[in-house]
Motif scaffolding. Sequence first.
Motif, short mmCIF file in Angstrom:
data_model
loop_
_atom_site.label_atom_id
_atom_site.label_comp_id
_atom_site.label_asym_id
_atom_site.label_seq_id
_atom_site.Cartn_x
_atom_site.Cartn_y
_atom_site.Cartn_z
N HIS A 114 0.79 -1.16 0.02
CA HIS A 114 -0.07 -0.04 0.00
C HIS A 114 0.96 1.35 -0.18
CE1 HIS A 114 0.82 -0.19 4.27
NE2 HIS A 114 0.41 0.98 4.32
N HIS A 115 2.10 1.25 0.25
CA HIS A 115 3.08 2.33 0.37
C HIS A 115 3.28 2.78 -0.92
CE1 HIS A 115 3.77 0.96 4.64
NE2 HIS A 115 3.93 2.33 4.61
N LEU A 116 3.25 2.07 -2.04
CA LEU A 116 3.42 2.31 -3.28
C LEU A 116 2.30 3.06 -4.02
CD1 LEU A 116 4.83 -0.94 -4.82
CD2 LEU A 116 6.01 0.88 -3.95
N TRP A 117 1.14 3.29 -3.44
CA TRP A 117 0.11 3.88 -3.66
C TRP A 117 -0.49 4.82 -2.83
CZ3 TRP A 117 0.14 2.66 -8.56
CH2 TRP A 117 0.47 1.05 -9.06
N SER A 118 0.28 5.27 -1.76
CA SER A 118 -0.34 5.97 -0.66
C SER A 118 -0.13 7.33 -1.07
CB SER A 118 0.48 5.53 0.79
OG SER A 118 1.45 5.93 0.76
N LEU A 119 -1.01 8.08 -0.32
CA LEU A 119 -0.69 9.68 -0.84
C LEU A 119 -0.29 10.40 0.13
CD1 LEU A 119 -3.95 10.23 -2.94
CD2 LEU A 119 -1.63 10.14 -3.78
N ASN A 120 0.69 10.03 1.07
CA ASN A 120 1.07 10.74 2.15
C ASN A 120 2.39 11.67 1.62
OD1 ASN A 120 3.61 9.39 2.34
ND2 ASN A 120 2.59 7.69 3.40
#
Length: 145
Positions: free
Chosen positions: A4-10
């Motif tokens: 999910h980090h590859l697609w997160s918006l942080n």
Amino acid sequence: LTDHHLWSLNRHSITAGFGAGLAIAFIPLPVHMIASVLVAVYWRLNLPVTLASTMVVNPFTVVPCFYGAYRLGALLLHHPAHHFAFQLSWRWLEHGLGPRWKPFLLGCLVSAVISGLLGRWGLEFVWRTAVRRKFRLRPGHRASG
């Protein structure tokens, strides 16, 4: 690719992915997409931003970007900048680049580091400024005086 980090918006994954993509764009070989995927997966950065930011060097901007990198490398190595006619051929890459490869590669490395860091820090500044402005403008927030 299911992380999910590859697609997160942080903020971290977006700004670091942007800077990494800008740095990867100055690799003088056609490996930008593969390199950006590997970097994004390894450091868990936003994959679409990393891929998209490598597009700053594209068929329309490749000559000015790499010529600027060559000039920067020549300046840093105190070499006179030679004029040359670029040809898109394997023979030119083998023989036409000649004594210019050292300033060219140094310029690419320095350009990659500078653009990556400035891109990341610049986007970080813009992001933080936008968040602060949004916080100040929210209802119920009193202006400190």
